[in-house]
Design a protein around this motif. Structure first.
Motif, PDB file in Angstrom:
ATOM      1  N   LEU A   1     -65.506   1.467 -42.315  1.00 46.21           N
ATOM      2  CA  LEU A   1     -65.106   0.446 -41.344  1.00 46.21           C
ATOM      3  C   LEU A   1     -65.701  -0.914 -41.703  1.00 46.21           C
ATOM      4  O   LEU A   1     -65.041  -1.951 -41.517  1.00 46.21           O
ATOM      5  CB  LEU A   1     -65.538   0.859 -39.938  1.00 46.21           C
ATOM      6  CG  LEU A   1     -64.777   2.052 -39.329  1.00 46.21           C
ATOM      7  CD1 LEU A   1     -65.366   2.420 -37.971  1.00 46.21           C
ATOM      8  CD2 LEU A   1     -63.287   1.724 -39.202  1.00 46.21           C
ATOM      9  N   ALA A   2     -66.921  -0.923 -42.226  1.00 42.36           N
ATOM     10  CA  ALA A   2     -67.523  -2.186 -42.656  1.00 42.36           C
ATOM     11  C   ALA A   2     -66.740  -2.784 -43.824  1.00 42.36           C
ATOM     12  O   ALA A   2     -66.484  -4.001 -43.868  1.00 42.36           O
ATOM     13  CB  ALA A   2     -68.981  -1.959 -43.042  1.00 42.36           C
TER      14      ALA A   2
ATOM     15  N   ARG B   1     -63.309  -4.027 -42.444  1.00 40.93           N
ATOM     16  CA  ARG B   1     -63.450  -5.260 -41.682  1.00 40.93           C
ATOM     17  C   ARG B   1     -63.551  -6.465 -42.616  1.00 40.93           C
ATOM     18  O   ARG B   1     -62.948  -7.513 -42.364  1.00 40.93           O
ATOM     19  CB  ARG B   1     -64.679  -5.183 -40.781  1.00 40.93           C
ATOM     20  CG  ARG B   1     -64.807  -6.339 -39.788  1.00 40.93           C
ATOM     21  CD  ARG B   1     -66.085  -6.241 -38.971  1.00 40.93           C
ATOM     22  NE  ARG B   1     -66.204  -4.946 -38.308  1.00 40.93           N
ATOM     23  CZ  ARG B   1     -67.110  -4.039 -38.615  1.00 40.93           C
ATOM     24  NH1 ARG B   1     -67.998  -4.275 -39.594  1.00 40.93           N
ATOM     25  NH2 ARG B   1     -67.168  -2.883 -37.969  1.00 40.93           N
TER      26      ARG B   1
ATOM     27  N   THR C   1     -60.342  -9.769 -43.974  1.00 39.91           N
ATOM     28  CA  THR C   1     -60.576 -11.214 -44.101  1.00 39.91           C
ATOM     29  C   THR C   1     -60.446 -11.701 -45.537  1.00 39.91           C
ATOM     30  O   THR C   1     -60.673 -12.882 -45.812  1.00 39.91           O
ATOM     31  CB  THR C   1     -61.973 -11.574 -43.565  1.00 39.91           C
ATOM     32  OG1 THR C   1     -62.970 -10.936 -44.389  1.00 39.91           O
ATOM     33  CG2 THR C   1     -62.141 -11.112 -42.129  1.00 39.91           C
TER      34      THR C   1
END
Length: 319
Positions: free
Chosen positions: A68-69, A72, A76
């Protein structure tokens, strides 16, 4: 049509997330500790220093939290930093390799499409002739030849024995850029990469055209006195192209795998060579970034292929 494209894009996005999740998990399940790739084997590190490095990189977190890190940050545009290239950002590193790979795959697919369709038409029109048998045998050989074997044999025959082509690279080192120099390095790997795809397209085109040539509207056109060449080009070929368009779309994904072998053998500076080197050096961020970009390109091409169906055959309407 716009609703269909939006729905396909949404499905493609989910497929891309699933692909990234699968690759992330497989990399973590590979033998060895991921932290080893970040450690200089010539520099001694204490257990406390290794624990601090593991915590800084997030490797001390559960696997779902690590993914998930990464996800995320990837949303971007931050795909991390290359381990083996002194902290170079992964995204620009991968994007600068997209151009050479696209150039190689584009020329290979153009050769495969033009050559495969032309051979398929000739083979279907001259069914059961010596030409048809020769084209069919050549197609079976092309389909049966794995890309790595084709690349090695092609390199040996045309570069080492005959010396018709440079043995590797994209440009001749130490010389100014020229289109002729680029083409001399490009033609051989592109032709070798196109062999398997041209063979498949030829077989599909031949089978599809033979089926269309037996349709009533083709016999009617012939009965009206339409010239045979015009019957084949206008009435038969266009309607026989739909299965070929389907195959061309799927060939993009298969061409990626073949391009990896070609780029490795011919030292072509594309995404395939970058990915192979990243796997060899266990550069996890580059592997994830290159896989994500390649997957996105393949999914996008498949969506464009589905939309092209309606342009090839006006009888089709996207539901």
């Amino acid at each position: 049509m716009l609703t269909y494209i939006a729905r396909r894009l949404a499905i493609g996005l989910l497929m891309l997330v699933a692909l990234s999740m699968l690759v992330f998990v497989l990399l973590r399940l590979a033998p060895g500790d991921p932290i080893d790739a970040y450690i200089n084997p010539n520099v001694a590190m204490s257990q406390a220093e290794m624990a601090a490095l593991r915590a800084r990189l997030g490797f001390d977190q559960p696997l779902p939290i690590q993914y998930l890190a990464w996800l995320r940050a990837a949303v971007t545009g931050d795909l991390g930093y290359s381990i083996q290239k002194n902290g170079v950002k992964v995204l620009p590193l991968v994007l600068e390799r997209v151009g050479p790979t696209v150039l190689l795959m584009f020329l290979a697919l153009v050769i495969a499409i033009v050559g495969g369709i032309a051979a398929g038409i000739i083979s279907a029109v001259q069914r059961n002739s010596a030409t048809d048998v020769g084209c069919s045998v050549a197609a079976f050989v092309g389909i049966s030849s794995p890309p790595f074997l084709t690349a090695i044999l092609g390199l040996y025959v045309f570069s080492v024995v005959l010396r018709w082509s440079p043995s590797g690279g994209m440009l001749t080192p130490g010389t100014p850029f020229s289109l002729s120099d680029l083409l001399s390095h490009l033609v051989l790997p592109a032709c070798l990469l196109s062999i398997g795809h041209a063979a498949l397209i030829m077989r599909y085109m031949r089978a599809s055209l033979l089926e269309v040539l037996n349709q009533d509207y083709v016999r009617t056109a012939r009965a009206k006195g339409v010239k045979e060449l015009w019957v084949i080009i206008k009435h038969a070929t266009r309607n026989a192209l739909l299965p070929v368009v389907t195959l061309i779309g799927s060939s993009i994904g298969m061409a990626v795998g073949g391009a990896i072998f070609m780029e490795s053998v011919f030292n072509w500076p594309g995404m395939g060579l970058l990915l192979v080197n990243a796997v060899d050096t266990r550069d996890y961020p580059v592997i994830m970034g290159a896989t994500l970009i390649i997957g996105a390109c393949v999914i996008l091409v498949n969506i464009l292929t589905d939309v092209a169906y309606a342009l090839v055959d006006p009888r089709i309407r996207v539901a």
